[in-house]
Motif scaffolding. Sequence first.
Motif, PDB file in Angstrom:
ATOM      1  N   THR A 144      32.677  11.163  68.463  1.00  0.00           N
ATOM      2  CA  THR A 144      33.189  10.245  69.481  1.00  0.00           C
ATOM      3  C   THR A 144      34.410   9.483  68.972  1.00  0.00           C
ATOM      4  OG1 THR A 144      31.025   9.993  70.522  1.00  0.00           O
ATOM      5  CG2 THR A 144      32.617   8.236  70.898  1.00  0.00           C
ATOM      6  N   LEU A 145      34.377   9.035  67.729  1.00  0.00           N
ATOM      7  CA  LEU A 145      35.531   8.351  67.145  1.00  0.00           C
ATOM      8  C   LEU A 145      36.752   9.262  67.136  1.00  0.00           C
ATOM      9  CD1 LEU A 145      33.979   6.419  64.123  1.00  0.00           C
ATOM     10  CD2 LEU A 145      35.107   5.413  66.118  1.00  0.00           C
ATOM     11  N   ALA A 146      36.539  10.532  66.813  1.00  0.00           N
ATOM     12  CA  ALA A 146      37.653  11.481  66.819  1.00  0.00           C
ATOM     13  C   ALA A 146      38.217  11.632  68.228  1.00  0.00           C
ATOM     14  CB  ALA A 146      37.185  12.835  66.284  1.00  0.00           C
ATOM     15  N   ALA A 147      37.334  11.731  69.225  1.00  0.00           N
ATOM     16  CA  ALA A 147      37.786  11.872  70.611  1.00  0.00           C
ATOM     17  C   ALA A 147      38.573  10.646  71.059  1.00  0.00           C
ATOM     18  CB  ALA A 147      36.584  12.103  71.532  1.00  0.00           C
ATOM     19  N   GLU A 148      38.160   9.481  70.640  1.00  0.00           N
ATOM     20  CA  GLU A 148      38.861   8.248  70.996  1.00  0.00           C
ATOM     21  C   GLU A 148      40.219   8.145  70.303  1.00  0.00           C
ATOM     22  OE1 GLU A 148      34.897   5.441  71.719  1.00  0.00           O
ATOM     23  OE2 GLU A 148      35.989   5.361  69.810  1.00  0.00           O
ATOM     24  N   SER A 149      40.347   8.763  69.150  1.00  0.00           N
ATOM     25  CA  SER A 149      41.560   8.616  68.342  1.00  0.00           C
ATOM     26  C   SER A 149      42.711   9.491  68.788  1.00  0.00           C
ATOM     27  CB  SER A 149      41.232   8.906  66.867  1.00  0.00           C
ATOM     28  OG  SER A 149      40.282   7.991  66.381  1.00  0.00           O
ATOM     29  N   ILE A 150      42.466  10.444  69.707  1.00  0.00           N
ATOM     30  CA  ILE A 150      43.564  11.273  70.213  1.00  0.00           C
ATOM     31  C   ILE A 150      44.001  10.831  71.608  1.00  0.00           C
ATOM     32  CG2 ILE A 150      43.006  13.271  68.785  1.00  0.00           C
ATOM     33  CD1 ILE A 150      41.654  14.534  71.247  1.00  0.00           C
ATOM     34  N   MET A 151      43.448   9.747  72.109  1.00  0.00           N
ATOM     35  CA  MET A 151      43.819   9.256  73.435  1.00  0.00           C
ATOM     36  C   MET A 151      45.206   8.620  73.408  1.00  0.00           C
ATOM     37  SD  MET A 151      40.128   7.518  74.389  1.00  0.00           S
ATOM     38  CE  MET A 151      40.782   6.553  75.763  1.00  0.00           C
ATOM     39  N   THR A 152      45.964   8.806  74.485  1.00  0.00           N
ATOM     40  CA  THR A 152      47.228   8.084  74.657  1.00  0.00           C
ATOM     41  C   THR A 152      47.081   7.179  75.879  1.00  0.00           C
ATOM     42  OG1 THR A 152      48.135  10.040  75.783  1.00  0.00           O
ATOM     43  CG2 THR A 152      48.732   9.722  73.466  1.00  0.00           C
ATOM     44  N   ASP A 154      45.119   7.954  78.255  1.00  0.00           N
ATOM     45  CA  ASP A 154      43.763   8.208  78.735  1.00  0.00           C
ATOM     46  C   ASP A 154      43.012   6.886  78.849  1.00  0.00           C
ATOM     47  OD1 ASP A 154      43.170  11.448  77.725  1.00  0.00           O
ATOM     48  OD2 ASP A 154      44.824  10.339  76.855  1.00  0.00           O
ATOM     49  N   THR A 155      42.162   6.786  79.853  1.00  0.00           N
ATOM     50  CA  THR A 155      41.341   5.583  79.991  1.00  0.00           C
ATOM     51  C   THR A 155      39.911   5.814  79.512  1.00  0.00           C
ATOM     52  OG1 THR A 155      40.625   6.092  82.259  1.00  0.00           O
ATOM     53  CG2 THR A 155      42.698   4.870  81.994  1.00  0.00           C
ATOM     54  N   ILE A 156      39.521   7.077  79.338  1.00  0.00           N
ATOM     55  CA  ILE A 156      38.184   7.396  78.852  1.00  0.00           C
ATOM     56  C   ILE A 156      38.266   8.509  77.814  1.00  0.00           C
ATOM     57  CG2 ILE A 156      36.941   6.682  80.925  1.00  0.00           C
ATOM     58  CD1 ILE A 156      36.884   9.648  81.774  1.00  0.00           C
ATOM     59  N   LYS A 157      37.326   8.504  76.877  1.00  0.00           N
ATOM     60  CA  LYS A 157      37.226   9.610  75.925  1.00  0.00           C
ATOM     61  C   LYS A 157      36.707  10.836  76.663  1.00  0.00           C
ATOM     62  CE  LYS A 157      32.542   8.376  74.492  1.00  0.00           C
ATOM     63  NZ  LYS A 157      31.874   9.483  75.180  1.00  0.00           N
ATOM     64  N   LYS A 158      37.041  11.998  76.122  1.00  0.00           N
ATOM     65  CA  LYS A 158      36.662  13.244  76.784  1.00  0.00           C
ATOM     66  C   LYS A 158      35.980  14.151  75.766  1.00  0.00           C
ATOM     67  CE  LYS A 158      40.606  12.653  79.865  1.00  0.00           C
ATOM     68  NZ  LYS A 158      40.987  11.314  79.390  1.00  0.00           N
ATOM     69  N   GLU A 159      34.674  14.280  75.874  1.00  0.00           N
ATOM     70  CA  GLU A 159      33.924  15.154  74.981  1.00  0.00           C
ATOM     71  C   GLU A 159      32.720  15.717  75.713  1.00  0.00           C
ATOM     72  OE1 GLU A 159      32.339  13.135  71.571  1.00  0.00           O
ATOM     73  OE2 GLU A 159      31.585  11.443  72.725  1.00  0.00           O
ATOM     74  N   THR A 160      32.270  16.880  75.271  1.00  0.00           N
ATOM     75  CA  THR A 160      31.112  17.510  75.891  1.00  0.00           C
ATOM     76  C   THR A 160      30.525  18.532  74.922  1.00  0.00           C
ATOM     77  OG1 THR A 160      30.319  18.611  77.909  1.00  0.00           O
ATOM     78  CG2 THR A 160      32.406  19.397  76.990  1.00  0.00           C
ATOM     79  N   ALA A 161      29.288  18.921  75.150  1.00  0.00           N
ATOM     80  CA  ALA A 161      28.642  19.930  74.299  1.00  0.00           C
ATOM     81  C   ALA A 161      27.582  20.663  75.115  1.00  0.00           C
ATOM     82  CB  ALA A 161      28.016  19.281  73.065  1.00  0.00           C
ATOM     83  N   GLY A 174      30.758  22.584  71.100  1.00  0.00           N
ATOM     84  CA  GLY A 174      31.079  21.172  71.273  1.00  0.00           C
ATOM     85  C   GLY A 174      32.584  21.006  71.321  1.00  0.00           C
ATOM     86  N   ALA A 175      33.068  20.079  72.129  1.00  0.00           N
ATOM     87  CA  ALA A 175      34.520  19.994  72.316  1.00  0.00           C
ATOM     88  C   ALA A 175      34.956  18.573  72.645  1.00  0.00           C
ATOM     89  CB  ALA A 175      34.958  20.940  73.433  1.00  0.00           C
ATOM     90  N   MET A 176      36.250  18.342  72.426  1.00  0.00           N
ATOM     91  CA  MET A 176      36.881  17.101  72.861  1.00  0.00           C
ATOM     92  C   MET A 176      38.287  17.438  73.336  1.00  0.00           C
ATOM     93  SD  MET A 176      37.806  15.156  69.280  1.00  0.00           S
ATOM     94  CE  MET A 176      39.089  15.738  68.151  1.00  0.00           C
ATOM     95  N   SER A 177      38.835  16.564  74.168  1.00  0.00           N
ATOM     96  CA  SER A 177      40.191  16.780  74.646  1.00  0.00           C
ATOM     97  C   SER A 177      40.847  15.452  74.953  1.00  0.00           C
ATOM     98  CB  SER A 177      40.207  17.661  75.905  1.00  0.00           C
ATOM     99  OG  SER A 177      39.636  16.972  77.006  1.00  0.00           O
ATOM    100  N   LYS A 178      42.150  15.499  75.169  1.00  0.00           N
ATOM    101  CA  LYS A 178      42.867  14.347  75.697  1.00  0.00           C
ATOM    102  C   LYS A 178      43.860  14.845  76.720  1.00  0.00           C
ATOM    103  CE  LYS A 178      46.461  12.841  74.954  1.00  0.00           C
ATOM    104  NZ  LYS A 178      47.777  12.924  75.719  1.00  0.00           N
ATOM    105  N   GLY A 179      44.130  14.019  77.693  1.00  0.00           N
ATOM    106  CA  GLY A 179      45.101  14.389  78.705  1.00  0.00           C
ATOM    107  C   GLY A 179      44.966  13.467  79.887  1.00  0.00           C
ATOM    108  N   SER A 180      46.099  12.904  80.312  1.00  0.00           N
ATOM    109  CA  SER A 180      46.079  11.972  81.432  1.00  0.00           C
ATOM    110  C   SER A 180      47.366  12.061  82.239  1.00  0.00           C
ATOM    111  CB  SER A 180      45.872  10.543  80.919  1.00  0.00           C
ATOM    112  OG  SER A 180      45.705   9.641  81.970  1.00  0.00           O
ATOM    113  N   GLY A 181      48.485  12.251  81.540  1.00  0.00           N
ATOM    114  CA  GLY A 181      49.771  12.417  82.206  1.00  0.00           C
ATOM    115  C   GLY A 181      50.521  13.595  81.611  1.00  0.00           C
ATOM    116  N   MET A 182      51.647  13.969  82.208  1.00  0.00           N
ATOM    117  CA  MET A 182      52.378  15.173  81.850  1.00  0.00           C
ATOM    118  C   MET A 182      51.424  16.360  81.860  1.00  0.00           C
ATOM    119  SD  MET A 182      55.205  15.659  78.801  1.00  0.00           S
ATOM    120  CE  MET A 182      56.829  15.127  79.264  1.00  0.00           C
ATOM    121  N   ILE A 183      50.657  16.437  82.961  1.00  0.00           N
ATOM    122  CA  ILE A 183      49.644  17.478  83.113  1.00  0.00           C
ATOM    123  C   ILE A 183      50.064  18.405  84.251  1.00  0.00           C
ATOM    124  CG2 ILE A 183      47.237  17.928  83.725  1.00  0.00           C
ATOM    125  CD1 ILE A 183      47.316  16.531  81.126  1.00  0.00           C
TER     126      ILE A 183
END
Length: 406
Positions: A144-152, A154-161, A174-183
Amino acid sequence: MKVIEGGVTAPKGFQAAGIFAGIKKDKKDMAMVYSEVPCVVAGTFTTNVVKAAPVKWDQHVVYEVGKASAIVANSGIANACTGEEGYGYCRETAAKTAELLHVSEDQILVASTGVIGRQLPMDKIKGGVEKMIPLLSDAKAAGTLAAESIMTTDTIKKETAIEFTLGGKTVTIGAMSKGSGMIHPNMCTMLAFIMTDVAISRELLQKALSSVVKDTYNMISVDGDTSTNDTALLLANGLAGNPEITEENEDYETFVKALYQVNETLAKTMAGDGEGATALFECKVIHAKSKEEAVILSKSVITSNLTKAAIFGHDANWGRILCALGYSGVQFDPEKVDLYFESAAGKLKIIENGVDTGYSEEEATKILSEKAVTAIADMKMGEASATAWGCDLTYDYVKINADYRS
C-alpha cells in the motif's frame, strides 16, 4: 477466482516499500517492488513518439534482457525530454539498486511520473534507494505504501489482488497503478506494476499482457492526451510452484482471465479517478458489426467533451452521444440505434430506433447522479461488443492542470 486484500506484495516472494525521498514537497514520492528470485518480465509502453528515458530503459530490459528483479519508481518528475543525461540517470538508478540488492543492473526496471522536462535530483533518488531497501517487506501495508508513493494528481491509491488455482496450486496476481490525468487510449500517463507467482514462459507472459491491455488500459480516457511515460510491467517469479505454462492450454486461458480481471479493475479505477472527476462514465456498445467497430464507437463516446460535460451536469442530453457515435468513422443506421442510461439508481431507455422515447427527465437525472454511470448503445448490426471507460469533465480539471507545475 477470489479477490483478496492487497496489492503487489500479495503473490509469493514479492516485497515492496514506499517513502518520502524529497523529490516532491511533502508527499511520498519513491517506491520499490522486489522479487526474491529473478522474474520473467513483460511490458507494454506508450505509443507517443516522445518517449521518456525510463520507457526506453525498460524497453531494453523487457525486450532484450527478459529478466527482472526489481522496479524503482519515482513521482514528481517524469524524466521525459531529458536527453542522454536523463537516460544516464536511469542507468545510475539501476546500478545503485543492483549494487545493494546484489543483482545485475540490467535486471532493474525504472519508472517515473510527473513534470516533463526536469532532470531527476540524483542525490535524492540514490538516497531514496538506500532508504527503501532496508524497508522492503512482504506485508500488505508495504504494498500500500508503494501504491501511495507513485501517485501524482491521483486522489486514491490503486491496488488489487486476485487468487486462483492452476495445476492444483494456489497462485496470485497482485498489482498497483497510478493514473488520473493525461489519460487516453493506447496507454496513458499511467504506470501499472503487476506481480504474479505463476510459473509461465516469457513469451506467453508477454502475449497475455498484450492481449489484456487492448481491452483494459487501451479502453480508458480522461482527457485525450497520451503521455510520454506510459508503462505497464508484468513480472512472474514462478514461486507458486504450478506446472510452468508453456503452451496456450486451459491453464493459460485461466491466467489470462485472471490477468484481465486485475487490469480491468485498475483501468476502471483510473478512469473514475480522472482529474477533477465526480463520476466514472462507461460506454457499452452492443450488437455492433465487428469488435473493431465496437471499440471505435465506445471510445468516441467516452472521449466526447460535450458528452463528458453532460454527465457532469447529470443531463440526459442523448443527442451528444448519438453525435459522437456518428463522427466516429463507423457507418451505421442512426434510425436503428437504441440508447439506455444505467447506474445503481436504475436503467432507462432514452431513445429507440434513433427517436426520443419520451422518458422521464427526473428519472434520468436520478440515474445520472450516481458515482458510476453507463451509457448502452445498441447498434443492431451484429453480435460484437466493447466497453470503454472515462469520466465526467468538471471545472476542477481545468484548475488542476492550469497550475500543475506549481
